[in-house]
Write an enzyme that holds these catalytic residues in place. Structure first.
Site, short mmCIF file in Angstrom:
data_model
loop_
_atom_site.label_atom_id
_atom_site.label_comp_id
_atom_site.label_asym_id
_atom_site.label_seq_id
_atom_site.Cartn_x
_atom_site.Cartn_y
_atom_site.Cartn_z
N LYS A 49 10.65 106.80 -13.09
CA LYS A 49 11.20 104.60 -12.81
C LYS A 49 9.45 104.74 -13.35
O LYS A 49 9.71 103.55 -12.83
CB LYS A 49 12.16 104.83 -11.71
CG LYS A 49 12.78 105.18 -11.75
CD LYS A 49 14.05 105.14 -13.54
CE LYS A 49 15.33 106.10 -13.47
NZ LYS A 49 14.93 107.13 -12.43
N TYR A 265 28.66 112.60 -11.47
CA TYR A 265 27.35 112.35 -11.09
C TYR A 265 26.74 113.19 -10.08
O TYR A 265 27.31 112.45 -8.97
CB TYR A 265 26.93 110.96 -11.66
CG TYR A 265 25.44 110.60 -10.81
CD1 TYR A 265 24.89 110.32 -11.86
CD2 TYR A 265 25.53 110.13 -9.37
CE1 TYR A 265 23.32 110.00 -10.99
CE2 TYR A 265 24.39 109.72 -9.10
CZ TYR A 265 23.35 109.63 -10.21
OH TYR A 265 21.99 109.05 -9.02
N TYR A 291 19.32 115.28 -12.20
CA TYR A 291 19.41 114.90 -13.28
C TYR A 291 17.99 116.11 -13.90
O TYR A 291 18.92 116.76 -15.02
CB TYR A 291 17.55 113.84 -13.85
CG TYR A 291 18.58 112.56 -12.41
CD1 TYR A 291 19.40 111.07 -13.40
CD2 TYR A 291 18.46 111.81 -11.43
CE1 TYR A 291 19.62 110.21 -13.47
CE2 TYR A 291 18.86 110.82 -10.87
CZ TYR A 291 20.25 110.00 -11.91
OH TYR A 291 20.51 108.86 -11.20
C1 LIG Z 1 16.22 107.86 -13.43
C2 LIG Z 1 16.36 109.45 -13.77
C3 LIG Z 1 16.51 109.59 -14.76
C4 LIG Z 1 17.65 109.07 -16.05
O1 LIG Z 1 16.56 108.85 -16.63
P1 LIG Z 1 17.24 107.39 -17.42
O2 LIG Z 1 16.08 106.36 -17.90
O3 LIG Z 1 17.93 106.16 -16.19
O4 LIG Z 1 18.51 107.32 -18.39
C5 LIG Z 1 16.82 111.14 -15.47
N1 LIG Z 1 16.11 111.65 -14.28
C6 LIG Z 1 15.52 111.93 -13.09
C7 LIG Z 1 14.71 111.95 -11.95
C8 LIG Z 1 16.04 109.98 -12.48
O5 LIG Z 1 15.52 109.44 -11.58
#
Ligand SMILES: *Cc1c(COP(=O)(O)O)cnc(C)c1O
Length: 332
Positions: A49, A265, A291
């Protein structure tokens, strides 16, 4: 394409390293596995981010904002990086947390990212039941703040809009520069995809430069069709925002699967646990349970199914999130 023309502030350490993973490569018997270390962006434990926030927060400052508002799951890495960005530039930050994970442990509710949200000075405005229209809740809060004389700037979940996606258009350029400098031919890029800004930015950056490098998203939430559709929408909006020819990217360039989401999720899967363990034990790289662990589980399964040729070079984009491990202590 001229990314320098967009307002941007510096929040992270760039370029992030592009590293070979010799032990994981050997363990899986090829292809050659590389990792783009966006877990090392440096902003209060880093993550993907940060790239988006460099553009989003620049726009907030340009508009004279005094407060950032954003939302995410309880263990949101996005919320934590937004709070950190706000601290760095002297803005207030209010975050709304959606309780997407039911039957969560005390650690999930209070450790990991939540601990850092508080430490970094963010205000957790509230926790909302799963399925709440979080965008609407943010707009409501923004309206209240405005009538109290404040200037809020609302950042969508995951920072995924065309401004945020610029961060990953930039990452695509960075990756191509590293490819050029090191003479590494990149055959595939694979990563975890959620709110879509990462994938949309990478696809726009890698396709509009005509690199020929395909991007493969491993969904952590939505079913394949919906995820691809959501990414495609943001690709088109980003192409439009940047004034690129609409033919720069095609629908077929957006590829995702949802085979490694499991029950939902943030809900652990066996393949995620295996991927997190293997990557830690073989490469001393920390993935996260929500993720990058599921993304790597997807990559490992694709490798085992013969999806890649043995002599190909595959880059896994490590999108960060290891702080979330502390919310899942019982798994490891
Ligand atoms: C937010 C996030 C993602 C996904 O990225 P997006 O741009 O939201 O698709 C992947 N890995 C981590 C660790 C994240 O925090």
């Amino acid at each position: 394409m001229h990314l320098g023309a967009y307002p941007r502030i510096r929040l992270g350490h760039f370029p992030t390293p592009l590293e070979f993973m010799p032990n994981l490569t050997k363990h899986l018997g090829g292809p050659n596995l590389y990792i783009k270390r966006d877990d090392c962006t440096g902003l209060a434990t880093g993550g993907n981010k940060t790239r988006k926030l460099e553009f989003l927060v620049a726009q907030a400052l340009e508009q004279g904002a005094d407060t950032l508002i954003t939302q995410g799951a309880v263990q949101s890495n996005h919320a934590r990086q937004t709070v950190a960005a706000a601290a760095k530039v002297g803005l207030q930050c209010k975050i709304l947390l959606e309780q997407r994970v039911t039957e969560a442990t005390d650690e999930y509710e209070h450790s990991g990212n939540v601990l850092l949200d508080r430490l970094l000075g963010g205000e957790i405005v509230g926790r909302y039941p799963a399925g709440t229209d979080m965008q609407q809740e943010m707009e409501k809060l923004a309206a209240e703040l405005r009538s109290a004389g404040h200037k809020p700037y609302v950042i969508p979940g995951g920072g995924s809009n065309p401004v945020g996606a610029l961060g990953y258009v930039g990452c695509a350029q960075e990756l191509l520069n590293q490819s050029f400098e090191t003479g590494l031919r990149i055959d595939h890029v694979v990563h975890a995809t959620g709110s879509t800004g990462t994938q949309a930015g990478l696809v726009v950056g890698l396709r509009s430069s005509n690199s020929g490098i395909p991007v493969y998203g491993v969904s952590v939430r939505a079913p394949k069709d919906k995820q691809e559709e959501n990414v495609w929408k943001l690709v088109q909006a980003t192409v439009d925002y940047m004034g690129l020819p609409t033919s720069s990217v095609e629908r077929a360039d957006v590829v995702a699967n949802s085979d490694y989401v499991g029950d939902g999720y943030g809900i652990p899967t066996d393949s995620m646990i295996e991927a997190v363990r293997l990557t830690a034990e073989l490469e001393a790289i920390l993935l996260d349970p929500v993720y990058s662990g599921k993304g790597m589980a997807g990559l490992i399964a694709l490798i085992r199914s013969g999806h890649f040729k043995k002599n190909e070079n595959v880059v896994f984009v490590h999108t960060g999130g290891a702080v979330g491990l502390y919310g899942y202590r019982q798994l490891f």
